[in-house]
Design an enzyme around this catalytic site. Structure first.
Site, PDB file in Angstrom:
ATOM      1  CG  ASP A  12      -2.139   0.955   0.979  1.00  0.00           C
ATOM      2  OD1 ASP A  12      -2.535   1.129  -0.189  1.00  0.00           O
ATOM      3  OD2 ASP A  12      -2.631   1.540   1.953  1.00  0.00           O
ATOM      4  CB  SER A  63      18.185 -44.543  -0.690  1.00  0.00           C
ATOM      5  OG  SER A  63      17.692 -45.784  -1.121  1.00  0.00           O
TER       6      SER A  63
END
EC number: 2.7.7.4
Length: 640
Positions: free
Chosen positions: A43, A551
């Site tokens: 603003d 993994s």
């Protein structure tokens, strides 16, 4: 209301319309182009200012103006006849909330110059949008609400603009009409900003008091600020020096985007000139190979030209038939840029998911695309205080300094010297999301001191000696799925076939090589990276390597696959439902995780990403370890 017309309206013919277009293009084709952004806090009046610039430069059609007046009445603009912000805020959400969300680009022109302006959002959550707008800008207009002064986002955007190489900065103290054009308030704001600018290294900026709503000091000096002696905003924009003018004076660089070969009689290299000037007869160097040649001709569209400068897209033909392709860089032969694979860089993180140190990302710089990893940040920058904070990662909109490593050398220059060869983006390999933007500082000294040493005996010699094809058999699955047991059975079967093997087990490796790593996502990634490097070395020695690791992330499994020649990485998914793995719980780990005594445990409070297209799948509910091993060996086929 005006009287109705008494005559029939006159419509222009196609010929007259074309004549108007030709006249307009001829009027503007020789003007220079300035790209600039407006930014600042929420603003502060960024959209209103741009709307005012479009309105005052008469870049609004009558139907647009009528629609704008209607929209202004509908959203209720407190006595204001026209809400100029609506010209720019095009998204429905922007109009509803009265804020800017996306970057909006608008074109306008004056008698002296053409402009493309980007209206950037002020909210912190849209910092990534602001970075996008700033990446191509020559100038930034930093707006400050005169009632509020310098705010957090003012500092953030100023810092980002400086980091992104924008050296022309206008400090526009807006909404002066709301403080009755008070000079003392204006001077205090400028002094406050000056102190901040000095702190972050902004050498100079141009300050001016404006009102986007009233039009003060936009196109002409305002009578409301007789104490202001500088130029109005538009006059400053018309006369500021363009970055492209400075770029033309630097050494020649052109990233090759495309090899232009329409027929056997023509071969040229097309791209956008990043810096410098080039002419037929100039010697050039192709990087990173370092091969040299001479420019035989320059082609623009279908015409030969005698000179080309930074900012032009051209095709360059060379006198010699040398290897050059997309991703290479043509540069001045006597003043080439560097090539390296390790760098220090500033990174702005743009993704909702935090950066994972060690994870492989695609790094795109100019026309070059390579695989890259980012180390744990050296520090994160607090844009409010400029303090350097310790950080393990970078969250959304965070800014930090870290080391970046690529899988092969790339041609680059420091971002401060060359945006095209110094700015990069990071892209997630699995989702293709742009997750980060970065600016290279310099190559690391160790990158220049370490070189590949050629050896006489290569991986093929090692494999031939063992009479087998090297492979990495990568077993992945949940804890308790049976990876280690099955991998051990497979190695026993291969041993009976006189194959040379080695088994790398997750638990065993953590007793030595990876004993310094924990179980956070970042440590898991580093764990797999190290194992991948070891497995690659063993495969280079001609071995069949079996690895049994959870993994959990697809990206890291893909990273290891990319390390090896095609076909040598075999992903084996040991498919076991979580409830079955938890029932087995040989090590008692699931029980501890459920009780909260074991953090970051895969399947409980840390994710497991199952392979989408594994090379081999075994289901341990349906198969015994021995049956699974036999299935794997059969699937591998005859191994040499």
């Amino acid at each position: 209301m005006a009287d109705a017309p008494t005559t029939e309206p006159v419509y222009k013919t196609d010929a007259l319309i074309a004549e108007d277009i030709d006249s307009y293009l001829a009027q503007h084709q020789d003007k220079t182009m300035l790209r600039f952004i407006t930014c600042g806090s929420v603003d502060d009046g960024k959209s209103t200012l741009i709307g005012r610039l479009l309105y005052d430069s008469k870049m609004i059609f009558e139907d647009q103006l009528a629609a704008l007046e209607n929209d202004s009445k509908r959203v209720g603009t407190q006595g204001q006849e026209i809400d100029f912000a609506l010209l720019v805020d095009g998204l429905a959400a922007e109009r509803e909330q009265g804020i800017t969300i996306d970057v909006a680009y608008r074109f306008f022109a004056t008698e002296k110059r053409k402009f493309i302006v980007a209206d950037c959002p002020g909210h912190e959550q849209y910092t990534r949008n602001m970075v996008t707008g700033a990446s191509t800008a020559d100038l930034a207009v930093i707006l400050i609400d005169a009632r509020k002064g310098v705010l957090v986002q003012t500092r953030r955007h100023s810092f980002l603009c400086h980091q992104l190489g924008i050296r022309n900065i206008v400090l526009a103290v807006n909404k002066m009409d709301l403080i009755d054009y008070d000079q003392s308030t204006y001077d205090a704001i400028v002094a406050d900003y000056q102190a901040f600018a000095d702190e972050i290294g902004i050498e100079s900026f141009t300050a001016m008091p404006i009102s986007g709503f009233k039009g003060d000091n936009i196109t002409a000096n305002s009578e409301n600020t007789p104490w202001y002696e500088g130029p109005p905003l538009v006059a400053h924009l018309e006369t500021v020096e363009l970055a492209s003018t400075q770029s033309a004076e630097k050494p020649f660089r052109m990233p090759v985007q495309w090899v232009n070969r329409p027929n056997l009689d023509f071969r040229g290299f097309s791209g956008l000139i990043a810096t410098g000037t080039i002419r037929p007869g100039d010697p050039v160097r192709v990087l990173p190979s370092g091969k040299t040649s001479t420019v035989s001709k320059l082609v623009l569209y279908d015409q030969d030209i005698e000179e080309a400068q930074a900012g032009q897209s051209i095709t360059i033909c060379l006198e010699d038939e040398i290897d050059c392709s997309r991703g290479n860089v043509l540069a001045a032969a006597d003043d080439p840029p560097e090539a390296s694979d390790q760098f220090e860089a500033t990174i702005v993180w743009l993704d909702d998911d935090a950066m994972l140190p060690g994870r492989g990302y695609w790094l795109k710089l100019a026309s070059q695309t390579v695989s890259a990893t980012v180390a744990e940040p050296k520090y994160e920058i607090n844009v409010n205080t400029m303090d350097h904070l310790a950080a393990k990662t970078l969250e959304l909109n965070s800014i930090g300094v870290a080391e970046v490593t690529t899988d092969k050398p790339i041609v680059f220059e420091a971002y401060a010297e060359n945006k095209s060869l110094g700015g990069f983006i990071l892209v997630d390999k699995l989702t293709n999301r742009t997750v980060g933007a970065g600016m290279l500082h310099f190559s690391l000294r160790r990158a220049q001191n370490v070189h590949w040493q050629p050896t006489s005996i290569g991986r093929e010699d090692h494999a031939n000696l063992k009479n087998q094809t090297p492979r990495v058999l990568w077993f992945t699955g949940l804890s308790g799925s049976g990876k280690s047991t099955i991998a051990n059975e497979v190695e026993k079967a291969l041993n009976l076939m006189n194959r040379h093997t080695f088994l790398l087990d997750g638990d065993n490796i953590r007793h030595g090589l990876n004993k310094d790593l924990g179980f956070t996502d970042a440590d898991r990634i580093e764990n797999i990276r190290r194992i991948g490097e070891v497995a690659k070395l063993m495969a280079d020695a001609g071995l069949i390597v079996l690895t049994a690791f959870i993994s959990p992330f697809r990206a890291e499994r893909q990273m290891v696959r990319d390390m090896l020649p095609e076909g040598e990485f075999v992903e084996i998914f040991v498919d076991t439902p979580l409830e079955v793995a938890e029932e087995r719980d040989v090590k008692g780990l699931y029980k501890k995780a459920r009780e909260g005594k074991l953090k970051n445990f895969t399947g409980i409070d840390s994710p497991y990403e199952a392979p989408e297209k594994p090379d081999i799948t075994v289901n341990t509910v349906e198969m015994s370890p021995q049956e699974a091993a036999q299935h794997i060996v059969r699937s591998l086929g005859a191994l040499k």
